[in-house]
Design a protein around this motif. Structure first.
Motif, PDB file in Angstrom:
ATOM      1  N   ARG A 120     -88.682  11.114  24.184  1.00 47.82           N
ATOM      2  CA  ARG A 120     -88.784  10.309  22.967  1.00 47.82           C
ATOM      3  C   ARG A 120     -89.855  10.906  22.071  1.00 47.82           C
ATOM      4  O   ARG A 120     -90.815  11.526  22.541  1.00 47.82           O
ATOM      5  CB  ARG A 120     -89.112   8.853  23.302  1.00 47.82           C
ATOM      6  CG  ARG A 120     -88.069   8.205  24.210  1.00 47.82           C
ATOM      7  CD  ARG A 120     -88.278   6.713  24.378  1.00 47.82           C
ATOM      8  NE  ARG A 120     -87.368   6.164  25.353  1.00 47.82           N
ATOM      9  CZ  ARG A 120     -86.107   5.828  25.106  1.00 47.82           C
ATOM     10  NH1 ARG A 120     -85.619   5.999  23.878  1.00 47.82           N
ATOM     11  NH2 ARG A 120     -85.333   5.331  26.062  1.00 47.82           N
ATOM     12  N   GLN A 172     -90.698  11.718  17.468  1.00 46.49           N
ATOM     13  CA  GLN A 172     -90.423  11.490  16.063  1.00 46.49           C
ATOM     14  C   GLN A 172     -89.995  12.808  15.434  1.00 46.49           C
ATOM     15  O   GLN A 172     -90.363  13.884  15.903  1.00 46.49           O
ATOM     16  CB  GLN A 172     -91.653  10.928  15.339  1.00 46.49           C
ATOM     17  CG  GLN A 172     -91.988   9.504  15.723  1.00 46.49           C
ATOM     18  CD  GLN A 172     -93.134   8.938  14.904  1.00 46.49           C
ATOM     19  OE1 GLN A 172     -94.099   9.638  14.607  1.00 46.49           O
ATOM     20  NE2 GLN A 172     -93.043   7.664  14.528  1.00 46.49           N
ATOM     21  N   THR A 187     -88.223   7.697  14.235  1.00 47.53           N
ATOM     22  CA  THR A 187     -88.144   7.670  15.693  1.00 47.53           C
ATOM     23  C   THR A 187     -86.908   8.421  16.176  1.00 47.53           C
ATOM     24  O   THR A 187     -85.834   8.321  15.581  1.00 47.53           O
ATOM     25  CB  THR A 187     -88.092   6.218  16.187  1.00 47.53           C
ATOM     26  OG1 THR A 187     -89.235   5.527  15.709  1.00 47.53           O
ATOM     27  CG2 THR A 187     -88.064   6.157  17.708  1.00 47.53           C
ATOM     28  N   THR A 212     -84.715  10.032  19.846  1.00 50.38           N
ATOM     29  CA  THR A 212     -84.485  10.057  21.293  1.00 50.38           C
ATOM     30  C   THR A 212     -83.650  11.287  21.617  1.00 50.38           C
ATOM     31  O   THR A 212     -82.651  11.556  20.943  1.00 50.38           O
ATOM     32  CB  THR A 212     -83.750   8.794  21.764  1.00 50.38           C
ATOM     33  OG1 THR A 212     -84.471   7.638  21.336  1.00 50.38           O
ATOM     34  CG2 THR A 212     -83.614   8.778  23.281  1.00 50.38           C
ATOM     35  N   ASN A 228     -83.365   7.642  14.408  1.00 47.11           N
ATOM     36  CA  ASN A 228     -83.305   6.313  13.818  1.00 47.11           C
ATOM     37  C   ASN A 228     -83.430   6.379  12.307  1.00 47.11           C
ATOM     38  O   ASN A 228     -83.971   7.340  11.750  1.00 47.11           O
ATOM     39  CB  ASN A 228     -84.407   5.422  14.393  1.00 47.11           C
ATOM     40  CG  ASN A 228     -84.108   4.987  15.811  1.00 47.11           C
ATOM     41  OD1 ASN A 228     -83.263   5.576  16.477  1.00 47.11           O
ATOM     42  ND2 ASN A 228     -84.805   3.977  16.282  1.00 47.11           N
ATOM     43  N   ASP A 233     -88.885   4.411  10.972  1.00 50.67           N
ATOM     44  CA  ASP A 233     -89.893   4.859  11.940  1.00 50.67           C
ATOM     45  C   ASP A 233     -90.166   3.798  12.992  1.00 50.67           C
ATOM     46  O   ASP A 233     -91.298   3.603  13.417  1.00 50.67           O
ATOM     47  CB  ASP A 233     -91.194   5.233  11.213  1.00 50.67           C
ATOM     48  CG  ASP A 233     -91.793   4.069  10.449  1.00 50.67           C
ATOM     49  OD1 ASP A 233     -91.068   3.075  10.248  1.00 50.67           O
ATOM     50  OD2 ASP A 233     -92.971   4.140  10.066  1.00 50.67           O
ATOM     51  N   ARG A 234     -89.121   3.111  13.405  1.00 53.87           N
ATOM     52  CA  ARG A 234     -89.279   2.098  14.444  1.00 53.87           C
ATOM     53  C   ARG A 234     -88.077   2.157  15.383  1.00 53.87           C
ATOM     54  O   ARG A 234     -87.038   2.720  15.052  1.00 53.87           O
ATOM     55  CB  ARG A 234     -89.403   0.703  13.838  1.00 53.87           C
ATOM     56  CG  ARG A 234     -88.205   0.277  13.000  1.00 53.87           C
ATOM     57  CD  ARG A 234     -88.401  -1.132  12.467  1.00 53.87           C
ATOM     58  NE  ARG A 234     -87.226  -1.592  11.728  1.00 53.87           N
ATOM     59  CZ  ARG A 234     -87.074  -1.474  10.428  1.00 53.87           C
ATOM     60  NH1 ARG A 234     -88.016  -0.884   9.702  1.00 53.87           N
ATOM     61  NH2 ARG A 234     -85.989  -1.938   9.830  1.00 53.87           N
ATOM     62  N   ASP A 235     -88.225   1.555  16.529  1.00 48.43           N
ATOM     63  CA  ASP A 235     -87.161   1.566  17.538  1.00 48.43           C
ATOM     64  C   ASP A 235     -86.190   0.429  17.290  1.00 48.43           C
ATOM     65  O   ASP A 235     -86.254  -0.618  17.928  1.00 48.43           O
ATOM     66  CB  ASP A 235     -87.749   1.459  18.950  1.00 48.43           C
ATOM     67  CG  ASP A 235     -88.451   2.736  19.369  1.00 48.43           C
ATOM     68  OD1 ASP A 235     -87.927   3.813  19.060  1.00 48.43           O
ATOM     69  OD2 ASP A 235     -89.524   2.644  19.985  1.00 48.43           O
ATOM     70  N   ASP A 236     -85.293   0.626  16.337  1.00 47.99           N
ATOM     71  CA  ASP A 236     -84.258  -0.374  16.109  1.00 47.99           C
ATOM     72  C   ASP A 236     -83.239  -0.311  17.245  1.00 47.99           C
ATOM     73  O   ASP A 236     -82.770   0.769  17.611  1.00 47.99           O
ATOM     74  CB  ASP A 236     -83.544  -0.119  14.776  1.00 47.99           C
ATOM     75  CG  ASP A 236     -84.438  -0.444  13.596  1.00 47.99           C
ATOM     76  OD1 ASP A 236     -85.268  -1.352  13.734  1.00 47.99           O
ATOM     77  OD2 ASP A 236     -84.307   0.212  12.555  1.00 47.99           O
ATOM     78  N   GLU A 237     -82.888  -1.450  17.805  1.00 49.53           N
ATOM     79  CA  GLU A 237     -81.910  -1.479  18.890  1.00 49.53           C
ATOM     80  C   GLU A 237     -80.512  -1.508  18.303  1.00 49.53           C
ATOM     81  O   GLU A 237     -80.137  -2.441  17.605  1.00 49.53           O
ATOM     82  CB  GLU A 237     -82.131  -2.696  19.785  1.00 49.53           C
ATOM     83  CG  GLU A 237     -81.217  -2.685  21.006  1.00 49.53           C
ATOM     84  CD  GLU A 237     -81.501  -3.846  21.945  1.00 49.53           C
ATOM     85  OE1 GLU A 237     -80.986  -4.947  21.668  1.00 49.53           O
ATOM     86  OE2 GLU A 237     -82.223  -3.644  22.932  1.00 49.53           O
ATOM     87  N   THR A 273     -77.584   2.753  25.407  1.00 42.20           N
ATOM     88  CA  THR A 273     -78.395   3.926  25.701  1.00 42.20           C
ATOM     89  C   THR A 273     -77.774   5.162  25.078  1.00 42.20           C
ATOM     90  O   THR A 273     -76.602   5.181  24.714  1.00 42.20           O
ATOM     91  CB  THR A 273     -78.509   4.143  27.213  1.00 42.20           C
ATOM     92  OG1 THR A 273     -77.190   4.421  27.746  1.00 42.20           O
ATOM     93  CG2 THR A 273     -79.080   2.922  27.904  1.00 42.20           C
TER      94      THR A 273
END
Length: 382
Positions: A47, A49, A59, A61, A80, A83-87, A169
């Motif tokens: 993980r 950026q 962000t 992955t 993403n 800059d955040r982990d949006d699900e 995932t």
């Protein structure tokens, strides 16, 4: 080229990605620690950026297929939107080849004539359930635009396939992309059928983008005419479910596709060998006892299979015995080094056998999937 950094032991290691090859670089001791932990390791997730568009960090992955030292060979990665982990909860695939299969142009024209407004919201044309890894999924093929997204809407798209996710995932996204790519391969009988774009959604809004070697913005198809009268709901559910049985490098239940080629490899000796391997795999599935019989070599397997589909030889003067013998001998000549061939482009007999095997393998595949003789006969995509 994508640039950024990965997180490791509460530190950041810079990287550059070119053609799904990630090179890590740093003068700090942290890089040596990373190499010590991950050297020659397979199938793991990193993980970090990235800065793929300007100076704004987003962000990311990464699914690493394998790594050697500071070099990571990526299977795929997700960037993403912010800059955040949006699900994300849904994967959306745009493919000109699957647009053809799902009859985008014909459905669009028919529905426009009925007065349907595609600029208000996407319209679901087909919804097809399928099973993968003992989980139930639902594939939706949609046409149209989401007016609530405004300038964020992708007005360049045609159709789009959307599939809600289960465990959400990167591995699940990778598995689904492989299944859809193989569906396009089977339907078009071509090995190069790249996607145009893969988008990840969260509650209907874009959350990020999925990148893998199956994605190419230059993806173009011209197969729509072949699907003019294709009955999507009659054939696609069974085909999709069969292909979803296996999505790794090894298949044991689904139809084989390794024999499919490109325009350049259509008449290569390598593809001929792949064809005979695909034939033997299918023969074992359909006639397991005969396949294990030592008195039933390749020639007898071919004769038996051609007799199941006699229409394949209706336009030739050669007998099934002669054709089966020639196919067997050509395979033996190539596989065992009795002769070396650069290609078969100037050999009309070899070209005929390759085209004939393509048709036989497709019919055997449809039989293995579970279609009746009438359904196989009516399958008009060849």
């Amino acid at each position: 080229m994508v640039k950024g950094f990965v997180f490791f032991n509460e530190c950041k290691i810079p990287f550059v990605i070119d053609n799904y090859r990630m090179e890590l670089f740093s003068d700090e001791p942290i890089l040596a620690d990373y190499c010590k932990e991950y050297n020659f390791k397979d199938n793991y997730i990193l993980r970090g950026q990235c800065f793929d568009s300007g100076s704004i960090a987003r962000t990311a992955t990464f699914l690493v297929e394998n790594s050697m030292g500071s070099t990571c060979y990526l299977r795929c990665y997700i960037i993403n939107m912010f800059d955040r982990d949006d699900e994300y909860d849904t994967i959306g695939v745009q493919s000109p080849f699957l647009d053809d299969v799902f009859r985008y142009q014909y459905n669009l024209i028919d529905m426009v004539r009925k007065g349907v407004n595609f600029s208000v919201e996407p319209k679901e044309i087909y919804k097809i359930p399928f099973s993968m890894q003992d989980r139930q999924y639902a594939l939706s093929f949609l046409i149209g635009y989401e007016n609530k997204l405004g300038i964020l809407e992708d007005y360049d798209k045609k159709g789009e396939i959307k599939i809600p996710l289960h465990n959400k995932t990167i591995q699940e996204c990778s598995d689904i992309s492989v299944v859809l790519n193989r569906l396009a391969m089977f339907m078009t009988s071509h090995s190069e059928v790249p996607f145009k774009r893969i988008t990840l959604y969260s509650q209907g809004l874009k959350a990020g983008w999925f990148y893998c070697p199956l994605v190419s913005e230059k993806a173009v198809s011209g197969n729509d005419g072949f699907f003019y009268e294709f009955d999507v709901m009659k054939y696609i559910p069974k085909i999709l479910n069969n292909i979803a049985f296996d999505f790794g490098n090894k298949i044991t239940k689904s139809v084989p596709l390794g024999h499919l080629g490109t325009l350049d490899s259509m008449f290569s000796p390598q593809r001929y060998i792949e064809q005979t391997m695909a034939f033997e795999y299918l023969f074992d599935k359909l006639e397991h006892k005969k396949a294990k019989d030592k008195n039933c070599p390749l020639k007898e397997e071919l004769k038996y299979s051609f007799n199941l589909f006699p229409e394949l030889l209706s336009n030739t003067n050669e007998s099934v015995d002669v054709i089966s013998e020639n196919i067997k001998e050509l395979r033996r000549s190539v596989a065992h080094g009795y002769a070396y061939y650069y290609d078969f482009k100037s050999d009309s007999k070899a070209k005929y056998y390759i085209l004939l095997l393509d048709k036989l393998i497709k019919k055997m595949s449809l039989k293995w999937i579970g279609f009746s003789e009438d359904e196989i006969s009516d399958f008009s995509i060849w």
